[in-house]
Write an enzyme that holds these catalytic residues in place. Structure first.
Site, PDB file in Angstrom:
ATOM      1  N   CYS A  66      89.321 -48.752 108.311  1.00  0.00           N
ATOM      2  CA  CYS A  66      88.017 -48.346 108.510  1.00  0.00           C
ATOM      3  C   CYS A  66      87.109 -48.700 107.242  1.00  0.00           C
ATOM      4  CB  CYS A  66      87.923 -46.865 108.790  1.00  0.00           C
ATOM      5  SG  CYS A  66      86.485 -46.118 109.714  1.00  0.00           S
ATOM      6  N   HIS A  67      86.627 -47.703 106.378  1.00  0.00           N
ATOM      7  CA  HIS A  67      86.020 -47.780 105.287  1.00  0.00           C
ATOM      8  C   HIS A  67      86.888 -47.772 104.038  1.00  0.00           C
ATOM      9  CE1 HIS A  67      82.667 -46.399 107.543  1.00  0.00           C
ATOM     10  NE2 HIS A  67      81.816 -46.841 106.792  1.00  0.00           N
ATOM     11  N   GLY A  68      88.252 -47.678 104.184  1.00  0.00           N
ATOM     12  CA  GLY A  68      89.346 -47.788 103.061  1.00  0.00           C
ATOM     13  C   GLY A  68      89.243 -48.935 102.283  1.00  0.00           C
ATOM     14  N   TRP A 119      86.940 -50.410 100.833  1.00  0.00           N
ATOM     15  CA  TRP A 119      86.173 -50.321  99.971  1.00  0.00           C
ATOM     16  C   TRP A 119      86.585 -50.120  98.808  1.00  0.00           C
ATOM     17  CZ3 TRP A 119      81.739 -46.416 101.749  1.00  0.00           C
ATOM     18  CH2 TRP A 119      80.394 -47.016 101.991  1.00  0.00           C
TER      19      TRP A 119
END
Length: 181
Positions: A111-113, A115
């Protein structure tokens, strides 16, 4: 020589992690016989989210500054918006990510991991996937972004969203099985 000791998996998380993206991989890894350690900014319970609603909490096992990456076989980075956005500003979190890449150990981010991977400057030339809203950031960090439920590029495993967790977990368990082969 095969190491018969259980694999040791490190999860980095703080408040705002997407609940399913931490709890479900953690359960799959534990069910597979590996050990899991959760590291965070502090030792107080961290708040999970079910999209935009508060979910369950979990207590970290240690603080980021005490993590010795050499002690672990794999790193898992759950998403949620606030979780990786906060962690990417923590020097110890970046140090940990960079150490796993330097040692070519498996790193799994969902997911946003990813980043954190962009912030750690470890994506140049790597194939990844993620939540759609951070794909431009990943491209700007040098990654080749694909839209698939799971992308495996060497030691790097990435997935897009909670619906991809079954494929994400399978890729994680495959990487753990390969650690001794």
């Amino acid at each position: 020589m095969t190491d018969n000791s259980p694999a040791k998996v490190l999860i980095l998380a703080t408040d705002g992690f997407e609940q399913s993206e931490l709890f479900e991989p953690r359960k799959a890894i534990l069910d597979d016989g590996a050990e899991v350690t959760i590291a965070s900014i502090g030792l107080e319970a961290i708040q999970g989210m079910k999209h935009d609603v508060k979910g369950d909490t979990i207590e970290p096992d240690m603080v980021l500054g005490d993590v010795q990456p050499a002690d672990y076989d794999m790193l898992v980075l759950p998403g949620g918006v606030a979780n990786p956005d906060t962690l990417r500003m923590e020097a110890d979190a970046i140090r940990i990510v960079q150490a796993f890449f330097a040692d070519n150990k498996p790193v799994a981010a969902i997911c946003h991991g990813p980043w954190l991977l962009a912030e750690a400057d470890v994506l140049d030339g790597r194939k990844v996937t993620s939540w759609p809203s951070i794909r431009t950031d990943l491209r700007n960090a040098g990654a080749e972004v694909e839209d698939a439920e799971v992308v495996v590029d060497g030691n790097l495993i990435t997935s897009r969203k909670p619906a991809d967790i079954p494929a994400f977990n399978r890729a994680i368990l495959t990487a753990l099985e390969q650690r001794d082969s």
